[in-house]
Design a protein around this motif. Structure first.
Motif, PDB file in Angstrom:
ATOM      1  N   VAL A   1       0.869  -1.179   0.000  1.00 55.22           N
ATOM      2  CA  VAL A   1       0.000   0.000   0.000  1.00 55.22           C
ATOM      3  C   VAL A   1       0.905   1.227   0.000  1.00 55.22           C
ATOM      4  CG1 VAL A   1      -1.795   1.275   1.220  1.00 55.22           C
ATOM      5  CG2 VAL A   1      -1.789  -1.230   1.264  1.00 55.22           C
ATOM      6  N   VAL A   2       0.844   2.011  -1.049  1.00 54.38           N
ATOM      7  CA  VAL A   2       1.737   3.161  -1.191  1.00 54.38           C
ATOM      8  C   VAL A   2       1.259   4.292  -0.280  1.00 54.38           C
ATOM      9  CG1 VAL A   2       2.656   4.892  -2.780  1.00 54.38           C
ATOM     10  CG2 VAL A   2       2.364   2.512  -3.529  1.00 54.38           C
ATOM     11  N   CYS A   3       2.165   4.731   0.594  1.00 54.06           N
ATOM     12  CA  CYS A   3       1.852   5.764   1.587  1.00 54.06           C
ATOM     13  C   CYS A   3       2.863   6.895   1.495  1.00 54.06           C
ATOM     14  CB  CYS A   3       1.903   5.186   3.007  1.00 54.06           C
ATOM     15  SG  CYS A   3       0.817   3.780   3.286  1.00 54.06           S
ATOM     16  N   ASP A   4       2.515   8.023   2.098  1.00 49.77           N
ATOM     17  CA  ASP A   4       3.470   9.115   2.218  1.00 49.77           C
ATOM     18  C   ASP A   4       4.296   8.935   3.486  1.00 49.77           C
ATOM     19  OD1 ASP A   4       1.826   9.884   4.330  1.00 49.77           O
ATOM     20  OD2 ASP A   4       0.929  11.578   3.264  1.00 49.77           O
ATOM     21  N   ALA A   5       5.055   9.942   3.849  1.00 52.97           N
ATOM     22  CA  ALA A   5       5.933   9.839   5.017  1.00 52.97           C
ATOM     23  C   ALA A   5       5.161   9.714   6.322  1.00 52.97           C
ATOM     24  CB  ALA A   5       6.866  11.053   5.081  1.00 52.97           C
ATOM     25  N   LEU A   6       3.863  10.031   6.295  1.00 55.00           N
ATOM     26  CA  LEU A   6       3.024   9.900   7.492  1.00 55.00           C
ATOM     27  C   LEU A   6       2.377   8.522   7.573  1.00 55.00           C
ATOM     28  CD1 LEU A   6       1.155  13.353   7.432  1.00 55.00           C
ATOM     29  CD2 LEU A   6       3.304  12.772   8.575  1.00 55.00           C
ATOM     30  N   CYS A   7       2.693   7.637   6.640  1.00 55.08           N
ATOM     31  CA  CYS A   7       2.046   6.323   6.513  1.00 55.08           C
ATOM     32  C   CYS A   7       0.603   6.459   6.051  1.00 55.08           C
ATOM     33  CB  CYS A   7       2.106   5.529   7.826  1.00 55.08           C
ATOM     34  SG  CYS A   7       3.758   5.368   8.520  1.00 55.08           S
ATOM     35  N   ARG A   8       0.283   7.561   5.397  1.00 54.08           N
ATOM     36  CA  ARG A   8      -1.075   7.826   4.925  1.00 54.08           C
ATOM     37  C   ARG A   8      -1.207   7.423   3.465  1.00 54.08           C
ATOM     38  NH1 ARG A   8      -2.478  13.772   5.828  1.00 54.08           N
ATOM     39  NH2 ARG A   8      -0.812  13.956   4.279  1.00 54.08           N
ATOM     40  N   ALA A   9      -2.195   6.567   3.184  1.00 53.05           N
ATOM     41  CA  ALA A   9      -2.464   6.121   1.824  1.00 53.05           C
ATOM     42  C   ALA A   9      -3.520   6.979   1.145  1.00 53.05           C
ATOM     43  CB  ALA A   9      -2.919   4.666   1.837  1.00 53.05           C
ATOM     44  N   ALA A  10      -4.390   7.592   1.927  1.00 52.74           N
ATOM     45  CA  ALA A  10      -5.460   8.468   1.441  1.00 52.74           C
ATOM     46  C   ALA A  10      -5.993   9.194   2.673  1.00 52.74           C
ATOM     47  CB  ALA A  10      -6.563   7.659   0.760  1.00 52.74           C
ATOM     48  N   PRO A  11      -6.764  10.254   2.514  1.00 53.21           N
ATOM     49  CA  PRO A  11      -7.292  10.944   3.687  1.00 53.21           C
ATOM     50  C   PRO A  11      -8.019   9.980   4.631  1.00 53.21           C
ATOM     51  CG  PRO A  11      -7.679  12.257   1.730  1.00 53.21           C
ATOM     52  CD  PRO A  11      -7.127  10.943   1.254  1.00 53.21           C
ATOM     53  N   GLY A  12      -7.558   9.940   5.869  1.00 49.43           N
ATOM     54  CA  GLY A  12      -8.169   9.087   6.871  1.00 49.43           C
ATOM     55  C   GLY A  12      -7.831   7.623   6.752  1.00 49.43           C
ATOM     56  N   ILE A  13      -6.913   7.255   5.832  1.00 46.09           N
ATOM     57  CA  ILE A  13      -6.551   5.850   5.617  1.00 46.09           C
ATOM     58  C   ILE A  13      -5.033   5.713   5.714  1.00 46.09           C
ATOM     59  CG2 ILE A  13      -6.595   3.907   4.017  1.00 46.09           C
ATOM     60  CD1 ILE A  13      -9.156   5.015   2.850  1.00 46.09           C
ATOM     61  N   TYR A  14      -4.589   4.840   6.600  1.00 41.45           N
ATOM     62  CA  TYR A  14      -3.171   4.643   6.863  1.00 41.45           C
ATOM     63  C   TYR A  14      -2.827   3.158   6.745  1.00 41.45           C
ATOM     64  CZ  TYR A  14      -3.142   9.441   8.533  1.00 41.45           C
ATOM     65  OH  TYR A  14      -3.238  10.817   8.593  1.00 41.45           O
ATOM     66  N   ALA A  15      -1.547   2.869   6.618  1.00 39.47           N
ATOM     67  CA  ALA A  15      -1.095   1.477   6.567  1.00 39.47           C
ATOM     68  C   ALA A  15       0.109   1.311   7.475  1.00 39.47           C
ATOM     69  CB  ALA A  15      -0.754   1.061   5.137  1.00 39.47           C
ATOM     70  N   ALA A  16       0.294   0.094   7.979  1.00 41.18           N
ATOM     71  CA  ALA A  16       1.400  -0.183   8.905  1.00 41.18           C
ATOM     72  C   ALA A  16       1.838  -1.626   8.770  1.00 41.18           C
ATOM     73  CB  ALA A  16       0.962   0.105  10.344  1.00 41.18           C
ATOM     74  N   GLY A  17       3.107  -1.868   9.074  1.00 42.72           N
ATOM     75  CA  GLY A  17       3.641  -3.219   9.064  1.00 42.72           C
ATOM     76  C   GLY A  17       4.086  -3.674   7.686  1.00 42.72           C
ATOM     77  N   ASP A  18       4.096  -4.988   7.489  1.00 40.04           N
ATOM     78  CA  ASP A  18       4.671  -5.582   6.283  1.00 40.04           C
ATOM     79  C   ASP A  18       4.020  -5.094   4.995  1.00 40.04           C
ATOM     80  OD1 ASP A  18       5.819  -7.021   8.320  1.00 40.04           O
ATOM     81  OD2 ASP A  18       5.189  -8.986   7.614  1.00 40.04           O
ATOM     82  N   VAL A  19       2.759  -4.673   5.062  1.00 45.09           N
ATOM     83  CA  VAL A  19       2.012  -4.307   3.857  1.00 45.09           C
ATOM     84  C   VAL A  19       2.262  -2.872   3.410  1.00 45.09           C
ATOM     85  CG1 VAL A  19      -0.083  -3.420   4.976  1.00 45.09           C
ATOM     86  CG2 VAL A  19      -0.259  -4.649   2.792  1.00 45.09           C
ATOM     87  N   ALA A  20       2.868  -2.051   4.256  1.00 43.20           N
ATOM     88  CA  ALA A  20       2.987  -0.608   4.000  1.00 43.20           C
ATOM     89  C   ALA A  20       4.272  -0.274   3.247  1.00 43.20           C
ATOM     90  CB  ALA A  20       2.946   0.168   5.308  1.00 43.20           C
ATOM     91  N   SER A  21       4.138   0.464   2.158  1.00 41.16           N
ATOM     92  CA  SER A  21       5.278   1.019   1.427  1.00 41.16           C
ATOM     93  C   SER A  21       5.237   2.529   1.627  1.00 41.16           C
ATOM     94  CB  SER A  21       5.178   0.669  -0.058  1.00 41.16           C
ATOM     95  OG  SER A  21       6.154   1.364  -0.806  1.00 41.16           O
ATOM     96  N   TRP A  22       6.210   3.054   2.346  1.00 41.91           N
ATOM     97  CA  TRP A  22       6.172   4.473   2.684  1.00 41.91           C
ATOM     98  C   TRP A  22       7.526   5.117   2.454  1.00 41.91           C
ATOM     99  CZ3 TRP A  22       8.685   1.542   6.003  1.00 41.91           C
ATOM    100  CH2 TRP A  22       9.562   2.124   6.908  1.00 41.91           C
ATOM    101  N   HIS A  23       7.516   6.419   2.357  1.00 37.21           N
ATOM    102  CA  HIS A  23       8.756   7.172   2.151  1.00 37.21           C
ATOM    103  C   HIS A  23       9.374   7.483   3.505  1.00 37.21           C
ATOM    104  CE1 HIS A  23      11.600   9.890   0.216  1.00 37.21           C
ATOM    105  NE2 HIS A  23      11.378  10.717   1.208  1.00 37.21           N
ATOM    106  N   ASN A  24      10.578   6.932   3.734  1.00 39.47           N
ATOM    107  CA  ASN A  24      11.301   7.182   4.985  1.00 39.47           C
ATOM    108  C   ASN A  24      12.214   8.388   4.779  1.00 39.47           C
ATOM    109  OD1 ASN A  24      13.091   7.202   7.181  1.00 39.47           O
ATOM    110  ND2 ASN A  24      13.045   4.970   7.379  1.00 39.47           N
ATOM    111  N   PRO A  25      11.860   9.542   5.360  1.00 37.48           N
ATOM    112  CA  PRO A  25      12.661  10.744   5.106  1.00 37.48           C
ATOM    113  C   PRO A  25      14.073  10.680   5.684  1.00 37.48           C
ATOM    114  CG  PRO A  25      10.974  11.171   6.759  1.00 37.48           C
ATOM    115  CD  PRO A  25      10.696   9.817   6.221  1.00 37.48           C
TER     116      PRO A  25
END
Length: 406
Positions: free
Chosen positions: A261-285
């Motif tokens: 699940v593509v997320c931003d640096a906040l682990c946010r995939a869409a407004p009000g929707i976040y992802a965490a753990g093995d499934v989350a692809s996020w930008h680590n600043p």
């Protein structure tokens, strides 16, 4: 409490990340309706012991349970176990469950983890993967019959399973297409040490040759065929080929899916929707790169961050990754990242003695540190990664290392 998530929060995934997210929301004062959805009927449990203590029988299965029933009850959550999510409608703010039920949400945290990869005909009797507690119990039952075991894949999971089977006195062959085990995370030099560790304990290690397929007779696996034409007889085959993010249920949801699940640096995939753990692809600043980590510590830390940001923290998630593996009497611990083009330097101890720490440098900066049976030392040099120390610093770390105790 005012939150981006409104009054109804749903967490999909009831393993370590999902449970941590639920606990974080309650600890932070969230008193709205909270639903935790899990595809397994079991209450949340820990996965790292599955390839070690559960396989060898050192732990009883219930010891992996993360929280006692009374602790779960105190969270006051709507716990939906054994009901996997099958779809998501971002616009309608609804999650669909197996059986056709839907759950409305204002805020959502996705923590569905990963699915093991398989080979063609990987459903033969005697072929195992290891992701769930049921997988581990089935594999342990098979190992207790004293089979010839072939483990396909020499990453962390494969090497841990091979070590566990070897300590049970079994005939074990470990197959890996790369020249050495754990090459992707740690490179050739440490991989060669892991290879030697397994050979020293009696494992038949076949590196540098891919698997062509599985052999079968009467619906049961009988061996593994390698690309060089050779065959390995087997009564049990363990596939440790890596995993894919569990995102099929999100197809057509409107979320961006690309290796998770593509997320931003906040682990946010869409407004009000976040992802965490093995499934989350996020930008680590911190490292300026996109990550998806299948590590236990990240599941906890990222779930806390995702829950906090759903509550309005707006704090980028920028951890130094930490992970470890236990094999035989060896513990390997690592902080940071380990790019394939990184330079490795031993900074304390000696590999020949079975105790050392190493630094990995890239672009003249320390990006990772590794400890081989050196827990105190590797914690001491972790700051080289945290502070993005110049690569030249790794030549003189005596001030960072603990003073030996006589």
């Amino acid at each position: 409490m005012k939150t981006e998530g409104g009054k109804r929060i749903v967490i999909v995934g009831a393993s370590a990340a999902g449970l941590t997210a639920a606990e974080t929301l309650r600890r932070r004062g969230w008193d709205g309706h909270l639903t935790l959805i899990g595809d397994e009927a079991r209450p949340p449990y820990d996965r790292p012991p599955l390839s070690k203590q559960i396989l060898t029988g050192a732990w009883e299965p219930q010891r992996t349970t993360l929280r006692a029933p009374q602790e779960l009850a105190r969270l006051e959550i709507d716990l939906r176990l054994g009901r996997p999510a099958t779809g998501l409608d971002v616009k309608r703010r609804q999650a669909r469950l197996a059986g056709g039920a839907t759950i409305d949400f204002d805020g959502l945290i996705i923590a569905t983890g990963v699915i093991p990869r398989r080979l063609p005909h990987g459903d033969l009797n005697g072929v195992h993967v290891l992701r769930t507690l049921d997988d581990a119990l089935a594999l342990r039952a098979a190992l207790l019959t004293g089979p010839r075991v072939v483990v396909v894949g020499a990453g962390f999971l494969g090497t841990e399973v091979a070590a566990a089977a070897q300590t049970m006195g079994l005939e074990v062959t470990l197959v890996e297409p790369e020249p050495v085990p754990v090459r992707r995370p740690f490179g050739d030099r440490v991989g060669a040490l892991v290879a030697a560790l397994h050979r020293d304990h009696g494992t038949d290690l076949r590196c540098g040759v891919p698997v062509r397929g599985l052999c079968e007779g009467g619906g049961r696996v009988t061996g593994v065929e390698l690309a060089d034409g050779s065959g390995l007889p087997a009564d049990a085959v363990v596939l440790a080929l890596g995993s894919t993010p569990a995102t099929d249920w999100l197809t057509g949801s409107g979320l961006t899916l690309a290796n998770g699940v593509v997320c931003d640096a906040l682990c946010r995939a869409a407004p009000g929707i976040y992802a965490a753990g093995d499934v989350a692809s996020w930008h680590n600043p911190r490292f300026g790169t996109r990550m998806r980590l299948e590590h236990r510590m990240n599941a906890t830390e990222q779930a806390m961050a995702a829950a906090g940001n759903l509550l309005g923290d707006a704090q980028p998630f920028a951890p130094v990754p930490y992970f470890w593996t236990d094999q035989y009497d060896t513990k390997i611990q690592a902080y940071g990242i380990f790019p394939p083009d990184a330079e490795l330097r031993i900074i304390d101890g000696d590999p020949a003695d079975g105790h050392f720490t190493a630094a990995y440098g890239r672009h003249e900066v320390v990006v990772g540190v590794l400890g081989w049976n050196a827990p105190r030392q590797v914690r001491a040099v972790r700051n080289l990664v945290v502070e993005r120390a110049p690569w030249t610093t790794s030549t003189d770390t005596s001030a960072l290392l603990p003073v030996p105790v006589n």
